[in-house]
Design an enzyme around this catalytic site. Structure first.
Site, short mmCIF file in Angstrom:
data_model
loop_
_atom_site.label_atom_id
_atom_site.label_comp_id
_atom_site.label_asym_id
_atom_site.label_seq_id
_atom_site.Cartn_x
_atom_site.Cartn_y
_atom_site.Cartn_z
N HIS A 146 73.45 1.50 45.13
CA HIS A 146 74.72 1.68 44.39
C HIS A 146 74.49 1.55 42.87
O HIS A 146 75.02 0.63 42.22
CB HIS A 146 75.68 0.59 44.89
CG HIS A 146 77.13 0.80 44.58
ND1 HIS A 146 77.63 0.81 43.30
CD2 HIS A 146 78.20 0.97 45.39
CE1 HIS A 146 78.93 0.98 43.35
NE2 HIS A 146 79.31 1.08 44.59
N GLU A 252 74.98 7.14 43.55
CA GLU A 252 74.40 6.27 44.56
C GLU A 252 73.68 7.08 45.64
O GLU A 252 74.30 7.78 46.42
CB GLU A 252 75.52 5.44 45.19
CG GLU A 252 76.37 4.75 44.14
CD GLU A 252 77.76 4.38 44.63
OE1 GLU A 252 77.93 4.19 45.85
OE2 GLU A 252 78.69 4.32 43.79
#
Ligand code: TA6
Length: 286
Positions: A146, A252
């Site tokens: 992320h 991500e």
């Protein structure tokens, strides 16, 4: 041990001078500086460095699920706020490992070993994930790195490489749409899951005339997120400044909407993200 928060972290340094910092808590990279010493990752000024809270910024590791694509209540799973152990370390790389605790096995009844190998190189940061199913049953998971990228300003930044790629705009439901433009730019909250993207994406910062090239292996999907004003205000009661959306964006690398990976007992999976810093004109030439 970081004197500012008492947490254990490793500082990695390449022969060319690039550095990275990775906390054992969540195997969480919180800093990647290029050879010139320029920080490439965003960490909120309000980030909370107090386990089990996940650190707001850097590269949280979402495992054994991304978002709500899995059985867990907790969005993004528990790896990002779990203690990892150092299995191996050199000056420029470290391998950290997570085996689920008894409580985690209660939540997610699959035993596994998650290894994260972080390596810093010439204007480059690599993260290799391996998951081994050490249980007797199939192990299903989704996952994401992320990554919060630091950018000069959101109106001078874009993500390139997604033209023609199917995606789900999570703010508008579950329909699968197709990305029309080559550049994904930001004029409002964006929270899109791109499905089976090209293996190379670019995060372009026109402010700095630089690009971070993301190369993904076995991480077929990519989530693009910027919280914009309202979401930032909502988060600013916690660990995100109301105006910090202007200096970050998330891209991500993930196993997400393309479908979970399911490992048979004893089977392993490996995925990798390589981030490389380049000058914008360099890329325009070739
Ligand atoms: O990756 C995008 C996203 O799923 C957003 O929907 C937002 O929730 C973001 O992750 C942050 O999630 P977190 O649990 O770290 O606050």
């Amino acid at each position: 041990t970081d004197p500012s928060n008492g947490l254990k972290k490793l500082v990695l340094k390449s022969a060319q001078g690039s550095t990275a910092e990775v906390y054992l808590h969540g195997a969480h990279v919180t800093s990647w500086k290029s050879n010139s010493g320029e920080e490439q990752l965003f960490v909120s000024k309000k980030a909370v460095f107090r386990p089990p809270k996940a650190i707001r910024g850097g590269i949280p590791i979402c495992f054994p699920q991304f978002g709500h694509l899995g059985p867990l209540e907790q969005q993004h799973g528990f790896a990002r706020n779990s203690p990892f152990e150092v299995e191996a370390a050199t000056s420029a790389s470290a391998t950290l490992v997570l085996r689920p605790s008894a409580e985690q096995l209660e939540l997610f009844p699959h035993s596994f070993e998650l290894r994260v190998k972080v390596t810093v190189g010439d204007d480059e940061l690599q993260q290799e994930l391996t998951v081994q199913n050490t249980g007797a049953d199939p192990l299903p998971f989704t996952t994401a790195l992320h990554t919060y990228f630091a950018i000069t300003s959101i109106d001078k930044a874009y993500v390139a490489g997604l033209q023609g790629v199917p995606y789900i705009d999570t703010l508008k439901g579950r329909d699968v749409l197709t990305q029309q433009q080559e550049q994904v730019r930001f004029q409002q909250e964006v929270d899109c899951i791109y499905i089976n993207t090209p293996s190379e994406l670019k995060v372009v910062d026109e402010g700095r005339q630089e690009v971070v090239v993301i190369r993904k292996e076995a991480l077929p999907d990519a989530i693009v997120w910027n919280p914009w004003v309202a979401k930032s205000k909502a988060m600013s009661s916690g660990d995100f400044g109301y105006d910090e959306f202007e200096s970050m964006l998330c891209v991500e690398a993930a196993v997400a909407a393309s479908g979970a990976v399911t490992l048979a007992p004893g089977e392993s999976w490996a995925g990798k993200q390589t981030l490389r810093l380049a000058k914008l004109e360099q890329l325009k030439r070739n």
